[in-house]
Write a protein that holds these residues in place. Structure first.
Motif, PDB file in Angstrom:
ATOM      1  N   VAL A  81      10.408  -7.060 -10.551  1.00 18.24           N
ATOM      2  CA  VAL A  81      10.313  -6.780  -9.131  1.00 18.24           C
ATOM      3  C   VAL A  81       8.919  -7.092  -8.599  1.00 18.24           C
ATOM      4  O   VAL A  81       8.746  -7.549  -7.459  1.00 18.24           O
ATOM      5  CB  VAL A  81      10.712  -5.310  -8.842  1.00 18.24           C
ATOM      6  CG1 VAL A  81       9.693  -4.334  -9.386  1.00 18.24           C
ATOM      7  CG2 VAL A  81      10.920  -5.106  -7.348  1.00 18.24           C
ATOM      8  N   LEU A  93      15.293  -3.928  -8.259  1.00 18.50           N
ATOM      9  CA  LEU A  93      15.065  -3.659  -6.844  1.00 18.50           C
ATOM     10  C   LEU A  93      15.771  -2.364  -6.428  1.00 18.50           C
ATOM     11  O   LEU A  93      16.988  -2.328  -6.285  1.00 18.50           O
ATOM     12  CB  LEU A  93      15.586  -4.839  -6.021  1.00 18.50           C
ATOM     13  CG  LEU A  93      14.820  -5.198  -4.752  1.00 18.50           C
ATOM     14  CD1 LEU A  93      13.393  -5.594  -5.067  1.00 18.50           C
ATOM     15  CD2 LEU A  93      15.518  -6.327  -4.029  1.00 18.50           C
ATOM     16  N   GLU A 118      11.870  -0.545  -2.952  1.00 17.52           N
ATOM     17  CA  GLU A 118      11.607  -1.982  -2.923  1.00 17.52           C
ATOM     18  C   GLU A 118      12.402  -2.664  -1.820  1.00 17.52           C
ATOM     19  O   GLU A 118      11.933  -3.630  -1.204  1.00 17.52           O
ATOM     20  CB  GLU A 118      11.950  -2.608  -4.274  1.00 17.52           C
ATOM     21  CG  GLU A 118      10.997  -2.268  -5.400  1.00 17.52           C
ATOM     22  CD  GLU A 118      11.245  -0.882  -5.981  1.00 17.52           C
ATOM     23  OE1 GLU A 118      10.351  -0.347  -6.645  1.00 17.52           O
ATOM     24  OE2 GLU A 118      12.356  -0.332  -5.732  1.00 17.52           O
TER      25      GLU A 118
END
Length: 347
Positions: A103, A130, A134
């Motif tokens: 990520v 994610l 995020e």
């Protein structure tokens, strides 16, 4: 140093403004004869515009950013080839980033591409890591940049971006139904992380096929992998310990891991264990035995992702929508009817 508009102007004895107006096709009172002379001189001198200067004026780079999680996965390398070819046909270059399913690497590239305005649009398969925090960060990046973004293969929940993918649940359903039709009832499933949209949907398809066949879902027959060969290798002994007669691996790379480990256990595929993969990478039919797998129409997926980007670049709005293609099953030599099916039926 390359040829500049000053060189063309000097050759013709005209102003650099005249040359610039002609080469940028700007409205002017320049005569057709002078216009033709400028274009002819530019061709003779092999003039090429400075792309950095052009992008400063047009706010376009002529480049599409492509972010993929693992280029060593033959599915993604094949997808990249299709996307690059389609972009090239439209006159776009491709700036590529391999995120290793990280990520942080996602955001490192996104900040370069979006905030740095290094590209006109982005096509990406997001990292499986994610989470909600995020996604908020991602949404802020996209909205602040105003640059079109399209996801491919993996869907991002609550994101105002198009996603191009295959019907993942149907693929999992087709794979499992095939094994059920061959008499298998103890069917192992190797998934990826549960927060990867495609993996969760393929598992749903697996469960739906079991339910339709009246076979109880057993969590002990599901092992979480990570789409890499190694996780297929690691999953096999766990599933063998649960007495499986067949395995559905949620991608071909993990299925390859299963096939390799079967040799170490002196298991014959498909006589002792049937195996189904997902993706139909180009190696699938060349394995020994050739792999039964779920086919994804990669050409259609890649072409549609680029088409979505092109439409957004020409002013059509993006928005959250899913463009889904239908998978199909490619039956090859890694599956066969379970020998114990007739014994069970006769009891």
């Amino acid at each position: 140093m390359g040829v500049t508009i000053k060189d063309i102007a000097r050759k013709l004895g005209v102003s650099t403004t005249t040359v610039s107006l002609v080469l940028n096709n700007k409205p002017s009172r320049i005569s057709p004869e002078t216009r033709q002379a400028v274009l002819r001189a530019a061709a003779e001198l092999n003039y090429h515009p400075n792309q950095i200067a052009v992008s400063m004026v047009t706010r376009r780079t002529g480049t599409i950013g492509l972010l993929l999680p693992d280029i060593s996965n033959l599915y993604f390398s094949s997808l990249a080839k299709v996307i690059e070819s389609e972009c090239s046909a439209l006159g776009y270059n491709v700036l590529y980033g391999n995120t290793n399913d990280s990520v942080e690497n996602d955001f490192k590239y996104l900040e370069l591409f979006l905030l740095g305005r290094a590209v006109d649009a982005v096509i990406l398969t997001p990292s499986y890591q994610l989470g909600e925090e995020e996604r908020v960060r991602f949404r802020s990046l996209v909205e602040s940049s105003g640059i079109p973004v399209v996801t491919v293969d993996r869907r991002m929940q609550q994101m105002e971006v198009p996603c191009v993918c295959v019907d993942q649940e149907l693929g999992g359903y087709l794979a499992t139904k095939h094994l059920l039709s061959l008499g298998h009832r103890r069917i192992g499933c190797i998934t990826a992380q549960p927060n990867v949209s495609g993996s969760a949907e393929r598992l749903r398809g697996y469960r739906r096929a079991l339910e339709e066949a009246g076979v109880s879902f057993d969590q002990a027959l599901v092992v979480a992998g990570n789409y890499h060969v190694e996780s297929g290798i690691q999953a096999l002994p766990i599933l063998l310990g649960q007495g499986v007669t067949a395995i559905f691996a949620a991608n071909d790379m993990m299925a390859i891991g299963v096939l390799r480990e079967c040799r170490r256990f002196h298991l014959r595929v498909p006589e002792d264990l049937s195996v189904v993969g997902f993706d139909d990478i180009f190696l699938a039919e060349f394995l020994e035995p050739p792999l039964t797998t779920v086919y994804q129409p990669l050409d259609d997926i890649g072409r549609e992702a680029v088409r979505q980007v092109a439409e957004m670049l020409h002013g059509e709005t993006g928005g959250e929508r899913i463009i889904s293609f239908k998978p199909s099953l490619r039956i090859r030599g890694s599956t066969m009817r379970w020998a114990g099916a007739q014994e069970t039926a006769g009891k």
